[in-house]
Design a protein around this motif. Sequence first.
Motif, PDB file in Angstrom:
ATOM      1  N   GLU A 288       0.794  -1.137   0.082  1.00  0.00           N
ATOM      2  CA  GLU A 288      -0.052  -0.232   0.052  1.00  0.00           C
ATOM      3  C   GLU A 288       0.808   1.323   0.025  1.00  0.00           C
ATOM      4  O   GLU A 288       0.526   2.427  -0.345  1.00  0.00           O
ATOM      5  N   ASN A 289       2.053   1.315   0.693  1.00  0.00           N
ATOM      6  CA  ASN A 289       2.799   2.426   0.857  1.00  0.00           C
ATOM      7  C   ASN A 289       3.517   2.645  -0.805  1.00  0.00           C
ATOM      8  O   ASN A 289       3.547   3.873  -1.048  1.00  0.00           O
ATOM      9  N   ARG A 290       3.798   1.674  -1.639  1.00  0.00           N
ATOM     10  CA  ARG A 290       4.310   1.668  -2.893  1.00  0.00           C
ATOM     11  C   ARG A 290       3.243   2.528  -3.801  1.00  0.00           C
ATOM     12  O   ARG A 290       3.427   3.448  -4.625  1.00  0.00           O
ATOM     13  N   GLY A 291       1.841   2.064  -3.603  1.00  0.00           N
ATOM     14  CA  GLY A 291       0.962   2.540  -4.252  1.00  0.00           C
ATOM     15  C   GLY A 291       0.685   3.941  -3.735  1.00  0.00           C
ATOM     16  O   GLY A 291       0.104   4.793  -4.746  1.00  0.00           O
ATOM     17  N   TYR A 292       0.689   4.160  -2.521  1.00  0.00           N
ATOM     18  CA  TYR A 292       0.416   5.616  -1.882  1.00  0.00           C
ATOM     19  C   TYR A 292       1.616   6.682  -2.583  1.00  0.00           C
ATOM     20  O   TYR A 292       1.240   7.718  -2.791  1.00  0.00           O
ATOM     21  N   SER A 293       2.814   5.958  -2.679  1.00  0.00           N
ATOM     22  CA  SER A 293       3.839   7.077  -3.258  1.00  0.00           C
ATOM     23  C   SER A 293       3.586   7.175  -4.575  1.00  0.00           C
ATOM     24  O   SER A 293       3.949   8.531  -5.113  1.00  0.00           O
ATOM     25  N   ALA A 294       3.118   6.446  -5.682  1.00  0.00           N
ATOM     26  CA  ALA A 294       2.911   6.713  -6.829  1.00  0.00           C
ATOM     27  C   ALA A 294       1.852   7.717  -6.801  1.00  0.00           C
ATOM     28  O   ALA A 294       1.659   8.575  -7.823  1.00  0.00           O
ATOM     29  N   GLU A 295       0.737   7.610  -6.149  1.00  0.00           N
ATOM     30  CA  GLU A 295      -0.402   8.739  -6.174  1.00  0.00           C
ATOM     31  C   GLU A 295       0.071   9.838  -5.631  1.00  0.00           C
ATOM     32  O   GLU A 295      -0.403  11.015  -6.219  1.00  0.00           O
ATOM     33  N   LEU A 296       0.976  10.070  -4.599  1.00  0.00           N
ATOM     34  CA  LEU A 296       1.465  11.424  -4.275  1.00  0.00           C
ATOM     35  C   LEU A 296       2.333  12.033  -5.416  1.00  0.00           C
ATOM     36  O   LEU A 296       2.413  13.070  -5.584  1.00  0.00           O
ATOM     37  N   LEU A 297       3.198  11.186  -6.107  1.00  0.00           N
ATOM     38  CA  LEU A 297       3.801  11.584  -7.134  1.00  0.00           C
ATOM     39  C   LEU A 297       3.159  12.342  -8.168  1.00  0.00           C
ATOM     40  O   LEU A 297       3.388  13.093  -8.844  1.00  0.00           O
ATOM     41  N   SER A 298       1.961  11.691  -8.725  1.00  0.00           N
ATOM     42  CA  SER A 298       1.224  12.014  -9.579  1.00  0.00           C
ATOM     43  C   SER A 298       0.252  13.474  -9.062  1.00  0.00           C
ATOM     44  O   SER A 298       0.267  14.308  -9.942  1.00  0.00           O
ATOM     45  N   ILE A 299       0.152  13.565  -7.752  1.00  0.00           N
ATOM     46  CA  ILE A 299      -0.595  14.871  -7.255  1.00  0.00           C
ATOM     47  C   ILE A 299       0.425  16.029  -7.540  1.00  0.00           C
ATOM     48  O   ILE A 299       0.207  17.146  -7.479  1.00  0.00           O
ATOM     49  N   LEU A 300       1.829  15.811  -7.022  1.00  0.00           N
ATOM     50  CA  LEU A 300       2.857  16.677  -6.986  1.00  0.00           C
ATOM     51  C   LEU A 300       3.198  17.277  -8.340  1.00  0.00           C
ATOM     52  O   LEU A 300       3.691  18.402  -8.636  1.00  0.00           O
ATOM     53  N   LEU A 301       2.969  16.458  -9.360  1.00  0.00           N
ATOM     54  CA  LEU A 301       3.241  16.893 -10.708  1.00  0.00           C
ATOM     55  C   LEU A 301       2.114  17.662 -11.423  1.00  0.00           C
ATOM     56  O   LEU A 301       2.189  18.011 -12.738  1.00  0.00           O
ATOM     57  N   GLN A 302       1.052  17.586 -10.840  1.00  0.00           N
ATOM     58  CA  GLN A 302      -0.204  18.271 -11.552  1.00  0.00           C
ATOM     59  C   GLN A 302      -0.051  19.880 -11.317  1.00  0.00           C
ATOM     60  O   GLN A 302       0.117  20.199 -10.357  1.00  0.00           O
ATOM     61  N   ASN A 303      -0.026  20.481 -12.699  1.00  0.00           N
ATOM     62  CA  ASN A 303      -0.269  21.885 -12.751  1.00  0.00           C
ATOM     63  C   ASN A 303       1.075  22.514 -11.930  1.00  0.00           C
ATOM     64  O   ASN A 303       0.922  23.587 -11.360  1.00  0.00           O
ATOM     65  N   ASN A 304       2.197  21.934 -11.830  1.00  0.00           N
ATOM     66  CA  ASN A 304       3.314  22.405 -11.324  1.00  0.00           C
ATOM     67  C   ASN A 304       4.418  22.474 -12.342  1.00  0.00           C
ATOM     68  O   ASN A 304       5.108  21.273 -12.332  1.00  0.00           O
ATOM     69  N   VAL A 305       4.943  23.425 -13.001  1.00  0.00           N
ATOM     70  CA  VAL A 305       5.993  23.356 -14.018  1.00  0.00           C
ATOM     71  C   VAL A 305       7.365  22.873 -13.324  1.00  0.00           C
ATOM     72  O   VAL A 305       8.184  22.232 -13.701  1.00  0.00           O
ATOM     73  N   ALA A 306       7.648  23.652 -12.027  1.00  0.00           N
ATOM     74  CA  ALA A 306       8.925  23.314 -11.558  1.00  0.00           C
ATOM     75  C   ALA A 306       9.022  21.939 -11.026  1.00  0.00           C
ATOM     76  O   ALA A 306      10.062  21.412 -11.145  1.00  0.00           O
ATOM     77  N   ASN A 307       8.078  21.325 -10.555  1.00  0.00           N
ATOM     78  CA  ASN A 307       8.174  19.925  -9.854  1.00  0.00           C
ATOM     79  C   ASN A 307       8.397  18.986 -11.099  1.00  0.00           C
ATOM     80  O   ASN A 307       8.766  18.081 -11.138  1.00  0.00           O
ATOM     81  N   ARG A 308       7.459  19.309 -12.347  1.00  0.00           N
ATOM     82  CA  ARG A 308       7.885  18.443 -13.433  1.00  0.00           C
ATOM     83  C   ARG A 308       9.337  18.517 -13.936  1.00  0.00           C
ATOM     84  O   ARG A 308       9.868  17.568 -14.261  1.00  0.00           O
TER      85      ARG A 308
END
Length: 627
Positions: A304-324
């Motif tokens: 579940e932590n691996r899956g949660y990490s992928a979800e959080l990674l997806s959130i961090l890259l949404q609408n944020n040029v610097a993070n991308r």
Amino acid sequence: MDIDKLFKVPKLPTGSKRKMPDNPTPEMLKKMRLDTPSGRDSEDLPMVVDMPESSSAARQQSRRATVEDGDDEGVDTSFAPGGDADYFAEEDEEGRFYGGGLTSEQKQILSIFESAEGEGTTEDPEGISITSIRRTLLKFERAVNKNQDQRSKYPDDPSKFIDSEADLDSALKSLLSLAQSPVLAYPELVRSGSVSLLIGLLSHENADIVIDVIDKRRRSKRKRRRALKTLIEALLENSILELLVDNLSRLNETEESDRQGVFHILGVFENMLGFNPDLSLILVSRTKMMNWLLDRVQSKTHDENRGYSAELLSILLQNNVANRQDFGKKDGVEVALSVLSQFRRRDPVDADETEFMENLFDALCSALAEPEVKSLFLASEGVDLMVLMMKEKLQSKSRAIKTLDYGMSGAAGTAICANFVEVLGLKTLFAAFMGKGSKKSKSNGPAAASEDTSHILGIVSSLFSNIPSESPDRIRLLAKFVENNYEKTDKLLEVRENAHSRLKVVDVEIEAEKKEILAEGGEIEPEDEDLFYLRRLDGGLFTLQTVDYILAWVVMEDDGIRAHVTQMLERKNQSLKDIISTLQIYRDNLDVDIQSNGTVTDHAPEGGALSQKEILQHLTDFLNECS
């Protein structure tokens, strides 16, 4: 009339059964009583007497069960079912029994557990007041100070500070009740300085204490917004993000408690980002969160932590040029492609792994909005992997099509478009477009374009926009719409007809709403028009615009296709002017249109290429000349 004859008892049938005479004597009755079976008290048995069969009232009376009150003395209590301790004790007012079903030993154990559940909590949440909050915070502050004092005095002797550590753990658990009244508790938590104490405990030597602190932060979600904003601001001032990320590498996930601690930390980040998405930039720029997430998703075993990490990674890259861009600099594209490659040959084993795969694809799609990431995607042979996934026809097929759509969009996707044709992606793409190898659904009404079809149309649109004219790749693309007697062109017209039918239904609804607004004396504001346009896009206009854009290109570049399209449109009482009308709406609204990847389409490409609005203008000018 002889009354005796009316009530005369008929003669009983003959047989071996003992009969009661019409007028029994006292001696007879006494003898019958003495003849009852031995071993039972005669007083406990009702006297059975054969009554006349013609007397129904008497027969019903004989069937009634009667219970006589007896003396409770001498009752054997050892027969209680299951040794129920309440079998003889619990009765309601009418004497009915509702035993608890527990033995005395079981009741004692249950009582111990119920009393243990009450430890570590304060007053009933409904009765929380400023006084009780301050008392709880004072208790927590004293527990922290005592533990720090004893740990500093006896750093090498755990027996000296173990009791204070238990008190600190209890005090931390008592803080959980404050989340029930955030409006009162959170401002007081900040004012008293307890926030800094909580943050300080994140670096405590005992990992269990750290996990308790994280659990306190996690349970503070979804409370009153203003109070939560005050608390989050105080946490940020005390470097909560940095300390939480530092604890991620500190916790050992092979231990169940530490694994839960990691899960709670990720939950805290998700809640804070949900409250304030702007914190995603701070989280990535000030901490090593991106590195930790990229390492965590590469784990060989899924949890579940691996899956949660992928979800959080997806959130961090949404609408944020610097993070991308940071994602690209830290080899995020290579990592994502490496992890996703395992799904080329197999489907995810369960729903959790499916969600993990989708979140990783979503993260990659978000990152591909940046030109730098597109270049890294091409260098990492991402196009080759996506084409291979499309051929396998597994769950990853749809996600691969979506990823290619994001990667090939815009002028920055020109190199990816060329590489796609080079690795023979056109054959696989149009096989998916024609629905070969996929199940066809039966439907009477106009069906909405599937997600795969929408992304395939986006890919074809990007190919026409980015591949140079008169190039071999362009000729190969155009030939696809000519081969097999224009079957791909007919498929485009079929998709167009379905989108047009759905759009007409939405237009009727919008017109009715406009009339209703005007009838009530209202006015249609520009904001209302924007909302209506967005509804039209969702209702089929977006698909219609993409299809007509592709049709305009093929009509302009091939005379045979132009004649075929014109003929097919006339059968529907339409013409090229309908395509022109769609493209004009597309062009006029391009400054507010947003592509599926979330970037504005009306921008001047690099290298002197035409913008999307200029391309649309040239296409409409040519079609006007032909019509």
